[in-house]
Motif scaffolding. Structure first.
Motif, PDB file in Angstrom:
ATOM      1  N   ALA A  31     146.473  73.544  22.325  1.00 48.26           N
ATOM      2  CA  ALA A  31     145.058  73.240  22.564  1.00 48.26           C
ATOM      3  C   ALA A  31     144.574  72.135  21.633  1.00 48.26           C
ATOM      4  CB  ALA A  31     144.214  74.500  22.384  1.00 48.26           C
ATOM      5  N   LEU A  32     144.919  72.218  20.368  1.00 48.26           N
ATOM      6  CA  LEU A  32     144.476  71.203  19.407  1.00 48.26           C
ATOM      7  C   LEU A  32     145.092  69.842  19.700  1.00 48.26           C
ATOM      8  CD1 LEU A  32     144.595  73.333  16.167  1.00 48.26           C
ATOM      9  CD2 LEU A  32     142.568  72.503  17.353  1.00 48.26           C
ATOM     10  N   GLU A  33     146.346  69.802  20.038  1.00 45.78           N
ATOM     11  CA  GLU A  33     146.993  68.528  20.360  1.00 45.78           C
ATOM     12  C   GLU A  33     146.406  67.930  21.640  1.00 45.78           C
ATOM     13  OE1 GLU A  33     148.891  66.703  18.351  1.00 45.78           O
ATOM     14  OE2 GLU A  33     148.476  68.327  16.937  1.00 45.78           O
ATOM     15  N   ARG A  34     146.037  68.791  22.586  1.00 47.66           N
ATOM     16  CA  ARG A  34     145.430  68.306  23.822  1.00 47.66           C
ATOM     17  C   ARG A  34     144.069  67.654  23.536  1.00 47.66           C
ATOM     18  NH1 ARG A  34     145.716  70.961  29.504  1.00 47.66           N
ATOM     19  NH2 ARG A  34     144.531  69.418  30.617  1.00 47.66           N
ATOM     20  N   ILE A  35     143.278  68.295  22.684  1.00 45.92           N
ATOM     21  CA  ILE A  35     141.981  67.726  22.309  1.00 45.92           C
ATOM     22  C   ILE A  35     142.185  66.349  21.681  1.00 45.92           C
ATOM     23  CG2 ILE A  35     140.040  67.937  20.698  1.00 45.92           C
ATOM     24  CD1 ILE A  35     140.240  71.011  21.146  1.00 45.92           C
ATOM     25  N   LYS A  36     143.107  66.250  20.755  1.00 40.86           N
ATOM     26  CA  LYS A  36     143.351  64.974  20.081  1.00 40.86           C
ATOM     27  C   LYS A  36     143.897  63.917  21.046  1.00 40.86           C
ATOM     28  CE  LYS A  36     145.197  65.243  15.921  1.00 40.86           C
ATOM     29  NZ  LYS A  36     146.041  65.692  14.798  1.00 40.86           N
ATOM     30  N   THR A  37     144.762  64.312  21.969  1.00 40.06           N
ATOM     31  CA  THR A  37     145.351  63.378  22.918  1.00 40.06           C
ATOM     32  C   THR A  37     144.311  62.826  23.885  1.00 40.06           C
ATOM     33  OG1 THR A  37     147.475  64.505  22.804  1.00 40.06           O
ATOM     34  CG2 THR A  37     147.096  63.143  24.737  1.00 40.06           C
ATOM     35  N   LEU A  38     143.383  63.676  24.332  1.00 39.62           N
ATOM     36  CA  LEU A  38     142.386  63.249  25.312  1.00 39.62           C
ATOM     37  C   LEU A  38     141.196  62.526  24.685  1.00 39.62           C
ATOM     38  CD1 LEU A  38     142.404  66.361  27.668  1.00 39.62           C
ATOM     39  CD2 LEU A  38     143.441  64.129  28.079  1.00 39.62           C
ATOM     40  N   TRP A  39     141.148  62.470  23.369  1.00 46.77           N
ATOM     41  CA  TRP A  39     140.061  61.786  22.668  1.00 46.77           C
ATOM     42  C   TRP A  39     140.260  60.283  22.785  1.00 46.77           C
ATOM     43  CZ3 TRP A  39     135.719  63.856  21.282  1.00 46.77           C
ATOM     44  CH2 TRP A  39     134.860  63.164  20.437  1.00 46.77           C
ATOM     45  N   HIS A  40     139.195  59.522  22.895  1.00 52.49           N
ATOM     46  CA  HIS A  40     139.334  58.071  22.928  1.00 52.49           C
ATOM     47  C   HIS A  40     138.298  57.416  22.018  1.00 52.49           C
ATOM     48  CE1 HIS A  40     135.888  57.734  25.667  1.00 52.49           C
ATOM     49  NE2 HIS A  40     136.421  58.719  26.349  1.00 52.49           N
ATOM     50  N   GLN A  41     138.518  56.176  21.709  1.00 49.26           N
ATOM     51  CA  GLN A  41     137.711  55.449  20.722  1.00 49.26           C
ATOM     52  C   GLN A  41     136.234  55.340  21.077  1.00 49.26           C
ATOM     53  OE1 GLN A  41     138.763  54.649  17.779  1.00 49.26           O
ATOM     54  NE2 GLN A  41     140.847  55.308  18.229  1.00 49.26           N
ATOM     55  N   GLU A  42     135.894  55.357  22.360  1.00 46.63           N
ATOM     56  CA  GLU A  42     134.493  55.216  22.763  1.00 46.63           C
ATOM     57  C   GLU A  42     133.731  56.550  22.718  1.00 46.63           C
ATOM     58  OE1 GLU A  42     137.021  54.190  25.050  1.00 46.63           O
ATOM     59  OE2 GLU A  42     137.095  52.267  24.037  1.00 46.63           O
ATOM     60  N   ALA A  43     134.407  57.620  22.400  1.00 49.30           N
ATOM     61  CA  ALA A  43     133.781  58.947  22.396  1.00 49.30           C
ATOM     62  C   ALA A  43     132.666  59.021  21.358  1.00 49.30           C
ATOM     63  CB  ALA A  43     134.828  60.018  22.124  1.00 49.30           C
ATOM     64  N   THR A  44     131.591  59.747  21.708  1.00 48.03           N
ATOM     65  CA  THR A  44     130.452  59.887  20.810  1.00 48.03           C
ATOM     66  C   THR A  44     130.140  61.340  20.464  1.00 48.03           C
ATOM     67  OG1 THR A  44     128.963  59.849  22.721  1.00 48.03           O
ATOM     68  CG2 THR A  44     129.390  57.743  21.612  1.00 48.03           C
ATOM     69  N   LYS A  45     130.901  62.276  20.997  1.00 50.23           N
ATOM     70  CA  LYS A  45     130.680  63.702  20.708  1.00 50.23           C
ATOM     71  C   LYS A  45     130.749  63.928  19.201  1.00 50.23           C
ATOM     72  CE  LYS A  45     133.057  66.885  22.974  1.00 50.23           C
ATOM     73  NZ  LYS A  45     132.459  67.987  23.651  1.00 50.23           N
ATOM     74  N   LYS A  46     129.826  64.725  18.695  1.00 54.61           N
ATOM     75  CA  LYS A  46     129.789  65.044  17.273  1.00 54.61           C
ATOM     76  C   LYS A  46     130.219  66.479  16.985  1.00 54.61           C
ATOM     77  CE  LYS A  46     127.616  61.245  15.760  1.00 54.61           C
ATOM     78  NZ  LYS A  46     128.481  60.144  16.017  1.00 54.61           N
ATOM     79  N   LYS A  47     129.955  67.398  17.949  1.00 57.69           N
ATOM     80  CA  LYS A  47     130.246  68.795  17.662  1.00 57.69           C
ATOM     81  C   LYS A  47     130.318  69.656  18.919  1.00 57.69           C
ATOM     82  CE  LYS A  47     125.445  69.055  16.126  1.00 57.69           C
ATOM     83  NZ  LYS A  47     124.555  69.459  15.049  1.00 57.69           N
ATOM     84  N   SER A  48     130.985  70.774  18.754  1.00 56.26           N
ATOM     85  CA  SER A  48     131.057  71.824  19.773  1.00 56.26           C
ATOM     86  C   SER A  48     130.853  73.159  19.080  1.00 56.26           C
ATOM     87  CB  SER A  48     132.427  71.844  20.466  1.00 56.26           C
ATOM     88  OG  SER A  48     132.586  70.733  21.306  1.00 56.26           O
ATOM     89  N   ALA A  49     130.288  74.115  19.792  1.00 55.43           N
ATOM     90  CA  ALA A  49     130.068  75.450  19.240  1.00 55.43           C
ATOM     91  C   ALA A  49     130.799  76.472  20.098  1.00 55.43           C
ATOM     92  CB  ALA A  49     128.575  75.771  19.211  1.00 55.43           C
ATOM     93  N   ARG A  71     143.518  70.002  11.049  1.00 56.60           N
ATOM     94  CA  ARG A  71     144.343  69.050  11.793  1.00 56.60           C
ATOM     95  C   ARG A  71     143.618  67.733  12.120  1.00 56.60           C
ATOM     96  NH1 ARG A  71     149.199  70.985  14.294  1.00 56.60           N
ATOM     97  NH2 ARG A  71     149.555  73.122  13.631  1.00 56.60           N
ATOM     98  N   GLY A  72     142.381  67.601  11.656  1.00 55.12           N
ATOM     99  CA  GLY A  72     141.696  66.319  11.795  1.00 55.12           C
ATOM    100  C   GLY A  72     141.184  65.993  13.187  1.00 55.12           C
ATOM    101  N   VAL A  73     140.749  67.000  13.931  1.00 50.37           N
ATOM    102  CA  VAL A  73     140.113  66.728  15.218  1.00 50.37           C
ATOM    103  C   VAL A  73     138.839  65.947  14.914  1.00 50.37           C
ATOM    104  CG1 VAL A  73     138.954  67.824  17.180  1.00 50.37           C
ATOM    105  CG2 VAL A  73     141.154  68.694  16.395  1.00 50.37           C
ATOM    106  N   PRO A  74     138.529  64.918  15.692  1.00 53.01           N
ATOM    107  CA  PRO A  74     137.466  63.974  15.319  1.00 53.01           C
ATOM    108  C   PRO A  74     136.022  64.443  15.512  1.00 53.01           C
ATOM    109  CG  PRO A  74     138.516  63.288  17.349  1.00 53.01           C
ATOM    110  CD  PRO A  74     139.282  64.469  16.849  1.00 53.01           C
ATOM    111  N   PHE A  75     135.793  65.717  15.753  1.00 49.66           N
ATOM    112  CA  PHE A  75     134.434  66.248  15.801  1.00 49.66           C
ATOM    113  C   PHE A  75     134.450  67.663  15.251  1.00 49.66           C
ATOM    114  CE2 PHE A  75     136.406  66.943  19.914  1.00 49.66           C
ATOM    115  CZ  PHE A  75     136.121  68.268  20.212  1.00 49.66           C
ATOM    116  N   LYS A  76     133.280  68.153  14.854  1.00 48.00           N
ATOM    117  CA  LYS A  76     133.145  69.477  14.239  1.00 48.00           C
ATOM    118  C   LYS A  76     133.065  70.556  15.314  1.00 48.00           C
ATOM    119  CE  LYS A  76     131.936  72.196  10.706  1.00 48.00           C
ATOM    120  NZ  LYS A  76     132.818  72.573   9.658  1.00 48.00           N
ATOM    121  N   ILE A  77     133.776  71.646  15.102  1.00 47.87           N
ATOM    122  CA  ILE A  77     133.666  72.819  15.969  1.00 47.87           C
ATOM    123  C   ILE A  77     133.344  74.004  15.062  1.00 47.87           C
ATOM    124  CG2 ILE A  77     134.788  74.317  17.651  1.00 47.87           C
ATOM    125  CD1 ILE A  77     136.632  72.038  18.395  1.00 47.87           C
TER     126      ILE A  77
END
Length: 96
Positions: A31-49, A71-77
């Protein structure tokens, strides 16, 4: 995660009572690797709850969130046991 707005909108994940979880360490890593793989540079999401209304599901959500940070996912959960607190945190500016 394939929805076109996913990378740009904060998200609320609700883990309802009755949800059966066969979550394993392998599932966590995938799941974590999938989140990181699908992330792209134009993304603006800051957080998920994660809203989990009971102790067991909250503990799983908390474990997931801790691993996200490690693992350094680019937004806060962040995990919550109170739905109103989760919604308020998502609507609040900034990430804490």
């Amino acid at each position: 995660m394939h929805h076109p707005e996913y990378p740009h909108k904060n998200a609320l994940w609700i883990v309802k009572e009755g949800f059966i979880c066969g979550f394993s360490e392998i599932d966590l890593i995938v799941a974590l690797e999938r989140i990181k793989t699908l992330w792209h540079q134009e993304a603006t999401k800051k957080k998920s709850a994660f809203f989990a209304p009971d102790g067991f599901r909250y503990a799983l959500a908390k474990l997931f969130c801790e691993e996200v940070e490690r693992r350094g996912v680019p937004f806060k959960i962040k995990p919550f046991m109170n739905l109103q607190e989760a919604e308020a945190w998502l609507l609040k500016d900034g990430v804490e």
